[in-house]
Design an enzyme around this catalytic site. Structure first.
Site, PDB file in Angstrom:
ATOM      1  N   HIS A  18     -12.110 -10.354  14.373  1.00  0.00           N
ATOM      2  CA  HIS A  18     -10.987  -9.811  14.974  1.00  0.00           C
ATOM      3  C   HIS A  18     -11.361  -8.592  15.593  1.00  0.00           C
ATOM      4  CE1 HIS A  18     -10.285  -7.013  11.646  1.00  0.00           C
ATOM      5  NE2 HIS A  18     -10.475  -8.288  10.812  1.00  0.00           N
ATOM      6  N   HIS A  21     -13.192  -5.634  13.548  1.00  0.00           N
ATOM      7  CA  HIS A  21     -14.919  -5.692  13.832  1.00  0.00           C
ATOM      8  C   HIS A  21     -15.060  -5.168  14.911  1.00  0.00           C
ATOM      9  CE1 HIS A  21     -13.623  -9.261  10.678  1.00  0.00           C
ATOM     10  NE2 HIS A  21     -13.998  -8.306  10.149  1.00  0.00           N
ATOM     11  N   CYS A 126     -10.053  -8.291  -7.159  1.00  0.00           N
ATOM     12  CA  CYS A 126      -9.406  -8.902  -6.006  1.00  0.00           C
ATOM     13  C   CYS A 126     -10.695  -9.687  -5.271  1.00  0.00           C
ATOM     14  CB  CYS A 126      -8.833  -7.762  -5.115  1.00  0.00           C
ATOM     15  SG  CYS A 126      -8.583  -8.290  -3.366  1.00  0.00           S
ATOM     16  N   CYS A 129     -11.398  -8.257  -1.612  1.00  0.00           N
ATOM     17  CA  CYS A 129     -12.059  -6.895  -1.792  1.00  0.00           C
ATOM     18  C   CYS A 129     -13.358  -7.374  -2.027  1.00  0.00           C
ATOM     19  CB  CYS A 129     -11.390  -5.741  -2.428  1.00  0.00           C
ATOM     20  SG  CYS A 129      -9.809  -5.359  -1.817  1.00  0.00           S
ATOM     21  N   CYS A 144      -3.421  -6.191  -4.993  1.00  0.00           N
ATOM     22  CA  CYS A 144      -4.401  -5.238  -4.689  1.00  0.00           C
ATOM     23  C   CYS A 144      -3.574  -4.386  -3.556  1.00  0.00           C
ATOM     24  CB  CYS A 144      -5.522  -6.068  -4.005  1.00  0.00           C
ATOM     25  SG  CYS A 144      -6.350  -5.482  -2.562  1.00  0.00           S
ATOM     26  N   HIS A 147      -4.847  -5.637   0.108  1.00  0.00           N
ATOM     27  CA  HIS A 147      -4.527  -6.980   0.732  1.00  0.00           C
ATOM     28  C   HIS A 147      -3.239  -7.275   0.338  1.00  0.00           C
ATOM     29  CE1 HIS A 147      -8.861  -6.908   0.926  1.00  0.00           C
ATOM     30  NE2 HIS A 147      -8.609  -7.711   2.156  1.00  0.00           N
ATOM     31  N   LYS A 294       0.410  -3.233  10.877  1.00  0.00           N
ATOM     32  CA  LYS A 294      -0.859  -3.598  10.038  1.00  0.00           C
ATOM     33  C   LYS A 294      -1.200  -4.928  10.762  1.00  0.00           C
ATOM     34  CE  LYS A 294      -3.168  -3.997   5.868  1.00  0.00           C
ATOM     35  NZ  LYS A 294      -3.716  -5.071   4.873  1.00  0.00           N
ATOM     36  N   LYS A 297      -3.084 -11.706  10.173  1.00  0.00           N
ATOM     37  CA  LYS A 297      -2.936 -13.127  10.778  1.00  0.00           C
ATOM     38  C   LYS A 297      -1.715 -13.779  10.356  1.00  0.00           C
ATOM     39  CE  LYS A 297      -6.219 -16.131  12.428  1.00  0.00           C
ATOM     40  NZ  LYS A 297      -7.407 -16.958  12.334  1.00  0.00           N
TER      41      LYS A 297
HETATM   42  O1  ME8 Z   1     -15.672  -4.895   4.183  1.00  0.00           O
HETATM   43  N1  ME8 Z   1      -9.216  -1.277  11.907  1.00  0.00           N
HETATM   44  O2  ME8 Z   1     -16.070  -6.772   5.699  1.00  0.00           O
HETATM   45  P1  ME8 Z   1     -14.892  -6.706   6.360  1.00  0.00           P
HETATM   46  C1  ME8 Z   1     -10.497  -0.574  12.287  1.00  0.00           C
HETATM   47  N2  ME8 Z   1     -18.174  -7.256   4.055  1.00  0.00           N
HETATM   48  N3  ME8 Z   1     -11.424  -1.321  11.775  1.00  0.00           N
HETATM   49  C2  ME8 Z   1     -11.232  -2.309  11.105  1.00  0.00           C
HETATM   50  C3  ME8 Z   1     -10.226  -2.895  10.759  1.00  0.00           C
HETATM   51  C4  ME8 Z   1      -8.920  -2.350  11.381  1.00  0.00           C
HETATM   52  N4  ME8 Z   1      -7.704  -2.619  11.411  1.00  0.00           N
HETATM   53  N5  ME8 Z   1     -10.199  -4.116  10.182  1.00  0.00           N
HETATM   54  C5  ME8 Z   1     -11.634  -4.376   9.818  1.00  0.00           C
HETATM   55  C6  ME8 Z   1     -16.005  -5.808   4.480  1.00  0.00           C
HETATM   56  N6  ME8 Z   1     -12.252  -3.246  10.294  1.00  0.00           N
HETATM   57  C7  ME8 Z   1     -17.466  -6.116   3.727  1.00  0.00           C
HETATM   58  C8  ME8 Z   1     -18.571  -4.917   4.303  1.00  0.00           C
HETATM   59  S1  ME8 Z   1     -20.863  -3.583   4.065  1.00  0.00           S
HETATM   60  C9  ME8 Z   1     -22.189  -3.482   3.266  1.00  0.00           C
HETATM   61  C10 ME8 Z   1     -19.767  -4.871   3.605  1.00  0.00           C
HETATM   62  C11 ME8 Z   1     -13.655  -3.110  10.357  1.00  0.00           C
HETATM   63  O3  ME8 Z   1     -15.201  -8.270   7.311  1.00  0.00           O
HETATM   64  C12 ME8 Z   1     -14.240  -1.775   9.678  1.00  0.00           C
HETATM   65  O4  ME8 Z   1     -15.398  -1.645  10.170  1.00  0.00           O
HETATM   66  O5  ME8 Z   1     -13.357  -6.612   5.600  1.00  0.00           O
HETATM   67  C13 ME8 Z   1     -13.902  -2.195   8.313  1.00  0.00           C
HETATM   68  O6  ME8 Z   1     -14.835  -1.331   7.484  1.00  0.00           O
HETATM   69  C14 ME8 Z   1     -14.439  -3.558   8.536  1.00  0.00           C
HETATM   70  O7  ME8 Z   1     -14.221  -4.067   9.688  1.00  0.00           O
HETATM   71  C15 ME8 Z   1     -14.475  -4.226   7.272  1.00  0.00           C
HETATM   72  O8  ME8 Z   1     -14.850  -5.486   7.509  1.00  0.00           O
END
Ligand code: ME8
Length: 514
Positions: A18, A21, A126, A129, A144, A147, A294, A297
């Site tokens: 999304h 990312h 969670c 997370c 949590c 979430h 926020k 989905k």
């Molecule tokens: O946390 N605004 O993965 P994740 C800005 N797998 N950035 C956002 C966002 C938003 N609303 N939503 C997501 C994880 N991001 C773990 C990480 S690393 C060793 C493991 C971005 O798929 C932002 O970079 O939940 C956030 O930190 C990341 O997606 C979380 O991705």
């Protein structure tokens, strides 16, 4: 010149990619491209985090094996990065055999350290997370706080990492060095540190979809330990010591603010435990919301990155997300703001500047860029002095990861160039030249040379943000994108080769009418 190793988080494959990312990945790409242009030896890493209880469950719900399920989502991440012109040097998947082997090597070193012990874990988990929480960290109903979903009470025999032993060293790292930015995040972590660090469990007994612990395959490694290790396994911790030496420690780990505890507490402590250097900087940007809500989905409040790229092109999307909000602060997306910025900054200010300049060179000089003639006037000097400083200012902002500021700086010069056209009125000069004024003809040549020259500079300066349009712009100026001369030379004014024939092309950013 040095090396620059930049990473994004590795994203969960619990759903399709999304805009959140995309935001982090675009920012990392922009940093990587600036550093390449600045002459650094860059390694840019992104990838996917595929293990854990949550993924195991989702795959089961879909009737797929975890690996099949992961493969299908990973393909979509790769497709989005292709569409957004992401120039990562490597894409890591935690299900790669190479990653798994290197993680086991690290796990052996960690288990052999004095910081791991066996214990019984009882607490709230969670699975979104993939994190353990204390009762007092949960919202009412044991939800949590990230979430707003129920956590599960979990009790099992685990291996623990003695994070509490690292209290002082982590305090020093966070309070007394520039390890974490922005400042608000440092303060947040100092708050956590003041409460005292708790040891954490580094293995799970009931999870199957993970990396088995060496010598105790009934346990899999806790998914966050597995995930954090991607930053070293991707550059050869397990199998390529030369590359590993060349790039480690990371210069910047980029992410949003919700995962800084893992990156600023767990991760450096784990590295210290096995005697590896810690990363130089953890930079946490803010959270994106849409229309004040926020992104979610379930409520349908989403921004679809695939759709935006199809409608506006990747460069406009990259530009908007880097320009609209301060990098580090939370900010709100609206469609109206996107269209406003697209039309104002890109179609009008930037695209038009190129268009009118090229057209004037075509009309007044048959499309061949003239040499600047005569003594520069005050209006030229002021404009060129500002352009001459741009490279240094941009480099400074890039080093501070101030990505919005980079674009504000560049657009000041775009604005100045448009002002220069207004002030020098080339169409009047052309008229006077037609009526026989040699001096007006010389002024016209100077003004148009300066505009073309500064457009060349702007082309290079925006390239890391808008790689396609920058190349198109340079092409219209009769040039190829060729950064080999180096940042210093590229950002020097007056280096455009006079006598070059322009190659007029399409409007860079056609106005968007709803
Ligand atoms: O946390 N605004 O993965 P994740 C800005 N797998 N950035 C956002 C966002 C938003 N609303 N939503 C997501 C994880 N991001 C773990 C990480 S690393 C060793 C493991 C971005 O798929 C932002 O970079 O939940 C956030 O930190 C990341 O997606 C979380 O991705």
């Amino acid at each position: 010149m040095g090396k620059f190793y930049v990473t994004t988080p590795i994203y969960y494959v619990n759903d399709v990619p999304h805009i959140g990312h995309a935001y982090t990945t675009i920012a990392a790409d922009v940093l990587a491209r600036y550093h390449r242009l600045m002459g650094d030896d860059v390694f840019f890493l992104t990838g996917t985090d595929e293990h854990g209880q949550n993924i195991e469950r989702i795959a089961e719900e879909k009737g797929l094996s975890p690996q099949e399920y992961c493969d299908s989502i990973v393909a979509q991440f790769k497709e989005l990065w292709r569409m957004l012109d992401i120039s990562n040097d490597y894409f890591i998947r935690t299900t790669d055999a190479r990653h798994i082997a290197a993680v086991q090597k690290f796990a052996r070193a960690l288990l052999a350290s004095e910081d791991v012990y066996r214990g019984r874990y009882a607490g709230w988990y969670c699975s979104r997370c993939e994190a353990f929480y204390q009762q007092d960290e949960l919202l009412p109903g044991n939800l949590c706080s990230v979430h707003q979903r129920p956590c599960e009470w979990t009790e099992e025999e685990n291996y623990f990492f003695a994070l509490s032993r690292y209290q002082d060293r982590l305090y020093h790292l966070i309070a007394e060095t520039d390890f974490v930015q922005p400042e608000a995040r440092r303060n947040e972590l100092l708050g956590v540190l003041r409460q005292g660090l708790q040891d954490f469990s580094i293995s799970r007994e009931r999870v199957r979809w993970g990396i088995p612990l060496p010598d105790d395959p009934r346990q899999v490694l806790y998914v966050w330990v597995d995930a954090l290790l991607n930053y070293i396994t991707a550059i050869g911790y397990g199998d390529d010591p030369e590359t590993f030496q060349r790039y480690w420690p990371a210069d910047v780990h980029l992410m949003a603010k919700e995962i800084i505890r893992f990156h600023c507490l767990y991760w450096p402590a784990m590295l210290m435990a096995v005697g590896l250097p810690v990363p130089r900087l953890v930079f946490a940007h803010g959270w994106l919301t849409k229309d004040g809500q926020k992104l979610s989905k379930s409520t349908g409040n989403i921004i679809d990155p695939f759709d935006l790229v199809r409608r506006f092109g990747s460069d406009a999307v990259r530009y908007f997300f880097m320009r609209e909000g301060a990098f580090g602060a939370d900010w709100d997306y609206t469609d109206a703001a996107f269209v406003r910025r697209y039309n104002a900054d890109l179609a009008n200010d930037f695209g038009n500047l190129l268009n009118r300049t090229v057209q004037m060179v075509v009309r007044y000089f048959d499309g061949v860029v003239p040499e600047a003639k005569g003594k520069p006037e005050a209006v030229d000097q002021k404009f060129l002095a500002m352009a001459a400083q741009l490279g240094e200012h941009v480099a400074d902002a890039v080093r501070r990861v101030a990505l919005q500021e980079v674009l504000i700086l560049i657009w000041k010069v775009v604005e100045a160039a448009n002002g220069y056209v207004q002030d020098t009125t080339p169409w009047e000069l052309a008229k006077a030249q037609k009526n026989g004024s040699v001096q007006a003809g010389e002024r016209l040549a100077t003004v148009l040379y300066n505009l073309v020259d500064v457009l060349r500079l702007l082309g290079y300066m925006v390239e890391p943000v808008m790689p396609r349009k920058a190349r198109e712009l340079l092409k219209q100026l009769g040039l190829e994108f060729d950064p080999s001369a180096g940042w210093q030379a590229l950002t020097t004014v007056g280096t455009y080769p006079a006598g070059t024939a322009l190659s007029p092309g399409e409007v860079l950013f056609p106005r968007y009418e709803q």
